[in-house]
Design a protein around this motif. Structure first.
Motif, mmCIF file in Angstrom:
data_model
loop_
_atom_site.group_PDB
_atom_site.id
_atom_site.type_symbol
_atom_site.label_atom_id
_atom_site.label_comp_id
_atom_site.label_asym_id
_atom_site.label_seq_id
_atom_site.Cartn_x
_atom_site.Cartn_y
_atom_site.Cartn_z
ATOM 1 N N TYR B 51 47.503 37.636 49.239
ATOM 2 C CA TYR B 51 46.373 38.355 48.651
ATOM 3 C C TYR B 51 46.864 39.391 47.649
ATOM 4 O O TYR B 51 46.342 39.502 46.536
ATOM 5 N N ALA B 52 47.894 40.153 48.042
ATOM 6 C CA ALA B 52 48.395 41.217 47.172
ATOM 7 C C ALA B 52 48.982 40.641 45.893
ATOM 8 O O ALA B 52 48.766 41.165 44.797
ATOM 9 N N VAL B 53 49.706 39.540 46.037
ATOM 10 C CA VAL B 53 50.308 38.914 44.857
ATOM 11 C C VAL B 53 49.216 38.436 43.905
ATOM 12 O O VAL B 53 49.261 38.662 42.690
ATOM 13 N N ARG B 54 48.193 37.784 44.459
ATOM 14 C CA ARG B 54 47.111 37.263 43.624
ATOM 15 C C ARG B 54 46.343 38.409 42.973
ATOM 16 O O ARG B 54 45.839 38.283 41.852
ATOM 17 N N ARG B 55 46.256 39.497 43.703
ATOM 18 C CA ARG B 55 45.492 40.637 43.180
ATOM 19 C C ARG B 55 46.101 41.104 41.859
ATOM 20 O O ARG B 55 45.386 41.336 40.887
ATOM 21 N N TYR B 56 47.425 41.218 41.846
ATOM 22 C CA TYR B 56 48.060 41.638 40.605
ATOM 23 C C TYR B 56 47.923 40.545 39.534
ATOM 24 O O TYR B 56 47.644 40.831 38.370
ATOM 25 N N ALA B 57 48.139 39.314 39.957
ATOM 26 C CA ALA B 57 48.081 38.214 38.990
ATOM 27 C C ALA B 57 46.719 38.136 38.315
ATOM 28 O O ALA B 57 46.608 37.830 37.125
ATOM 29 N N ASN B 58 45.656 38.429 39.072
ATOM 30 C CA ASN B 58 44.302 38.292 38.526
ATOM 31 C C ASN B 58 43.815 39.509 37.766
ATOM 32 O O ASN B 58 42.713 39.497 37.230
ATOM 33 N N TRP B 59 44.632 40.569 37.745
ATOM 34 C CA TRP B 59 44.185 41.785 37.052
ATOM 35 C C TRP B 59 44.548 41.725 35.574
ATOM 36 O O TRP B 59 45.700 41.527 35.221
ATOM 37 N N GLY B 60 43.541 41.930 34.719
ATOM 38 C CA GLY B 60 43.846 41.932 33.296
ATOM 39 C C GLY B 60 42.762 42.645 32.524
ATOM 40 O O GLY B 60 41.629 42.755 32.983
ATOM 41 N N PHE B 61 43.106 43.152 31.357
ATOM 42 C CA PHE B 61 42.097 43.786 30.512
ATOM 43 C C PHE B 61 42.488 43.656 29.059
ATOM 44 O O PHE B 61 43.664 43.480 28.729
ATOM 45 N N GLU B 62 41.495 43.738 28.197
ATOM 46 C CA GLU B 62 41.732 43.640 26.756
ATOM 47 C C GLU B 62 40.786 44.564 26.036
ATOM 48 O O GLU B 62 39.596 44.599 26.365
ATOM 49 N N LEU B 63 41.286 45.257 25.031
ATOM 50 C CA LEU B 63 40.376 46.009 24.164
ATOM 51 C C LEU B 63 40.054 45.110 22.983
ATOM 52 O O LEU B 63 40.813 45.007 22.041
ATOM 53 N N ARG B 64 38.913 44.420 23.084
ATOM 54 C CA ARG B 64 38.547 43.483 22.024
ATOM 55 C C ARG B 64 37.799 44.202 20.919
ATOM 56 O O ARG B 64 37.593 45.404 20.971
ATOM 57 N N ASP B 65 37.383 43.416 19.943
ATOM 58 C CA ASP B 65 36.746 43.974 18.746
ATOM 59 C C ASP B 65 35.639 44.968 19.037
ATOM 60 O O ASP B 65 35.629 46.083 18.537
ATOM 61 N N ASP B 66 34.657 44.512 19.808
ATOM 62 C CA ASP B 66 33.514 45.395 20.003
ATOM 63 C C ASP B 66 33.208 45.624 21.483
ATOM 64 O O ASP B 66 32.197 46.204 21.819
ATOM 65 N N HIS B 67 34.095 45.143 22.367
ATOM 66 C CA HIS B 67 33.844 45.416 23.768
ATOM 67 C C HIS B 67 35.156 45.467 24.542
ATOM 68 O O HIS B 67 36.189 44.981 24.099
ATOM 69 N N LEU B 68 35.069 46.087 25.707
ATOM 70 C CA LEU B 68 36.204 46.121 26.626
ATOM 71 C C LEU B 68 36.026 44.986 27.607
ATOM 72 O O LEU B 68 34.930 44.776 28.142
ATOM 73 N N TYR B 69 37.082 44.235 27.832
ATOM 74 C CA TYR B 69 37.004 43.100 28.742
ATOM 75 C C TYR B 69 37.950 43.343 29.907
ATOM 76 O O TYR B 69 39.110 43.658 29.711
ATOM 77 N N ILE B 70 37.431 43.224 31.111
ATOM 78 C CA ILE B 70 38.257 43.437 32.310
ATOM 79 C C ILE B 70 38.036 42.293 33.275
ATOM 80 O O ILE B 70 36.888 41.897 33.511
ATOM 81 N N GLU B 71 39.113 41.761 33.828
ATOM 82 C CA GLU B 71 38.934 40.768 34.890
ATOM 83 C C GLU B 71 39.833 41.139 36.071
ATOM 84 O O GLU B 71 40.942 41.634 35.907
ATOM 85 N N HIS B 72 39.294 40.914 37.251
ATOM 86 C CA HIS B 72 40.070 41.204 38.453
ATOM 87 C C HIS B 72 39.408 40.525 39.648
ATOM 88 O O HIS B 72 38.316 39.999 39.543
ATOM 89 N N GLY B 73 40.108 40.572 40.788
ATOM 90 C CA GLY B 73 39.496 40.030 42.002
ATOM 91 C C GLY B 73 40.230 38.838 42.566
ATOM 92 O O GLY B 73 40.809 38.051 41.829
ATOM 93 N N VAL B 74 40.213 38.719 43.896
ATOM 94 C CA VAL B 74 40.844 37.567 44.533
ATOM 95 C C VAL B 74 39.774 36.690 45.179
ATOM 96 O O VAL B 74 39.536 35.568 44.769
ATOM 97 N N LEU B 75 39.084 37.231 46.175
ATOM 98 C CA LEU B 75 38.036 36.447 46.830
ATOM 99 C C LEU B 75 36.829 36.324 45.920
ATOM 100 O O LEU B 75 36.187 35.294 45.845
ATOM 101 N N LYS B 76 36.530 37.425 45.225
ATOM 102 C CA LYS B 76 35.417 37.388 44.291
ATOM 103 C C LYS B 76 35.947 37.849 42.946
ATOM 104 O O LYS B 76 36.276 39.009 42.768
#
Lengths: 467, 148
Positions: B51-76
């Motif tokens: 779970y902990a390994v996947r948690r880091y793997a699934n965490w990401g963010f980007e400052l895109r042109d006109d919005h902030l994009y964030i993804e994270h989560g393991v079970l959900k």
């Protein structure tokens, strides 16, 4: 301006009400017991309490002043800790006026002012004289025009037929069925365990009947008194309503603050072709939100009438709703099968305990065919569309179709649980400004992931265009 | 896709494995008469490790042109899009653990009622300040709307 002087006695009595009841009860038993000393102590205790409260509320009243100025309201209050607050009219989302029976008798009212920030009503004036209410209203308006009651063009006035029907269709069927289900299950098991199955059945029948009657009657009475004389009209860029038989309520919905418009149709309403229209702003509706229909613009009317209202008043055409993918049904079937399985386990274990033949404990399985129907219904009443608004629809027992303007979008959040990933499904939440718990959040649930992302991107595009 | 600081991985793995093991112990005690039940804490520990390994793997963010994009989560898994025009204000926060690890987080506030999800965690403090500043610059308040 000051609050009504009636505030002092009203609030005093209200705050010590429970204390009065308790002490009166305690003191009367002391009195009957012949213990005069205890009785006098209790009475004097009550007296001190009353006097203290009265003094306190007098001070609160004395130190409370409000000023309705050019497009803002200033409130200076506080006995020990002073608070000076200024609320610009521009920031006000809702102004609500409430009067219960006692208020009406005393000629006072409670005025609640809500802004978009914070999770509670921004300012609650308790309690102003009736005559001052209009003055506050006018002062907070940015426009000049004020109509008299005769000039009003009512957009909607509830008819006796609608009012009566409202009471009937407002019953929470889902809750009712759950309660009856619980009764049924316990009775079935109990009846099997007992010797005299016949009388158990009769008792059960009576209980079911009584529950139904109670549910419908209380729903009817509560809806009837709440929405009696409901009228909706437009005044100077606001939607205004008034309602109530015993407790009067008046509300304002500033049209430029409108967030979502929701068409609610529970099972009974759908069967009879009726619906409810709710309009939400970003203000926190507070304790009122828990009341039924707190933001109801039209409590009950024929579906076609509501659609016409949407078209004429807000230019909203109800588009064809797209269904989500069929795969979603499999998710629901799995879920309901699991539920039924768990229930069966419980009843079987209970049956074993009660030493009835275990086979009887399996009776929930009789409802297996319902799983498919339930899954289908849940899927059928779910959908999405994009027209001049974002349209999302969910719910079987109480179906909500939510119309969201593009420019109200705050965040777009896609979520995907482990099981959803298996079926290639996701859900989208269109986050808007609102009271969170109490307002309905537009959600497109269990769409095919690819479609959902296209849907989301299109919403985002239109959102950008709307800015 | 930008990620949180790699060293938080070690912390999460250690933390979650430990929690898993600890939670597994009572379960082991309860089921102690079942053969091989001593593997239960181990299994749960391993699951939490994953779970902990996947948690880091699934965490990401980007400052895109006109919005902030964030993804994270393991079970959900959660994928958030936050348009810059909707950003009310941006905070950086450092809790006790974060200070011990030399990390910080960025919290983005919008008027959305469910927008509490929007934070970027486990950042290098200087990065956090940079992102905070960049987001502040990118957040435009429209003139005649009240961002609500």
């Amino acid at each position: 301006m000051k609050l009504s002087i009636w505030t002092v006695p009203y609030r005093t009595v209200k705050s010590v009400f429970s204390m009065i009841v308790l002490l009166t009860f305690a003191s009367s038993s002391a009195f009957e017991g012949g213990d005069l000393g205890a009785f006098l102590v209790l009475m004097s205790f009550l007296g001190v309490f009353l006097a203290g409260s009265a003094l306190w509320y007098y001070l609160v009243w004395k130190r409370y002043e409000y000023f309705v100025e050019d497009d803002s309201i200033r409130i200076n209050q506080g006995v020990i800790q002073r608070k000076e607050r200024e609320i610009p009219s521009r920031r006000i989302q809702n102004v609500d006026v409430r009067k219960n029976i006692v208020h009406r008798a005393l000629g006072i009212a409670r005025v609640d002012i809500e802004t978009a920030g914070g999770g509670s009503t921004e300012a609650s004036l308790r309690y102003v004289d009736e005559d001052d209410v209009d003055h506050i209203r006018k002062g907070l308006k940015e426009g000049e025009k004020v109509e008299s009651e005769e000039e009003r063009d009512y957009l909607y006035e509830i008819s006796m037929q609608e009012l009566s029907l409202l009471g009937v269709v407002s019953v929470n069927l889902q809750l009712l069925l759950v309660i009856l289900g619980i009764f049924g299950t316990t009775a079935t098991l109990g009846g099997m365990a007992m010797e005299d199955g016949m009388s158990a059945a009769i008792v059960l029948g009576f209980v079911v009947f009584a529950t139904l009657v109670f549910a419908f009657v209380s729903s009817f009475v509560s809806s009837f008194t709440r929405f009696y004389g409901f009228r909706l009209w437009e005044e100077d860029g606001d939607l205004r309503y008034e309602r109530g038989l015993l407790n009067r309520a008046e509300g304002t919905i500033p049209l430029e603050k409108v967030q979502n418009i929701t068409v609610e149709e529970n099972v009974l309403k759908r069967l009879t072709g009726y619906a409810t229209l709710k309009i939400e702003t970003a203000g926190y509706a507070g304790e009122k939100a828990i009341e039924q229909g707190s933001e109801a613009a039209i409590p009950l009317a024929k579906r076609s009438r509501i659609e016409r209202f949407l078209k004429d008043f807000r230019g909203i055409e109800v588009p064809e709703i797209n269904r989500v993918t069929h795969t979603a049904m499999r998710r629901y079937m799995g879920r309901y099968a699991l539920l039924l399985g768990t229930l069966t386990l419980i009843t079987t274990a209970a049956a074993a305990r009660l030493s009835t033949p275990v086979i009887y404990g399996l009776f929930p399985l009789l409802f297996s065919p319902c799983i498919m129907t339930a899954a289908h219904l849940k899927w059928k009443h779910r959908g999405y569309a994009l027209s001049d608004r974002i349209v999302t629809r969910n719910g079987f027992w109480n179906r909500s179709t939510i119309f969201t303007p593009y420019y109200r979008v705050q965040n777009l959040v896609e979520t995907q649980t482990v099981l959803q990933r298996r079926w290639h499904l996701s859900s989208l939440t269109v986050d808007i400004a609102g009271s969170g718990m109490f307002s309905s959040t537009p959600r497109a649930v269990d769409m095919d992931t690819e479609n959902l992302r296209e849907f989301r991107d299109e919403i985002y595009r239109r959102f950008q265009d709307s800015l | 896709m930008r990620k949180p600081e790699p060293r938080v991985r070690i912390f999460w793995v250690a933390l979650f494995s430990f929690i898993g093991f600890v939670l597994g112990l009572p379960l082991y005690l309860v089921l102690s008469d079942i053969p091989f039940s001593f593997v239960i804490p181990g299994i749960i520990g391993a699951l939490m490790f994953y779970y902990a390994v996947r948690r880091y793997a699934n965490w990401g963010f980007e400052l895109r042109d006109d919005h902030l994009y964030i993804e994270h989560g393991v079970l959900k898994k959660v994928y958030s899009m936050v348009p810059y025009v909707r950003v009310q204000h941006v905070d950086t926060e450092r809790g006790v653990i974060e200070r011990m690890l030399g990390l910080s987080r960025v919290v983005v506030y919008t008027a959305g009622s469910r927008g509490s999800d929007v934070s970027i965690i486990a950042l290098d403090p200087q990065d956090a300040l940079d992102i905070q500043e960049k987001l502040r610059d990118l957040a435009i308040e429209s003139e005649d709307r009240d961002a609500v």
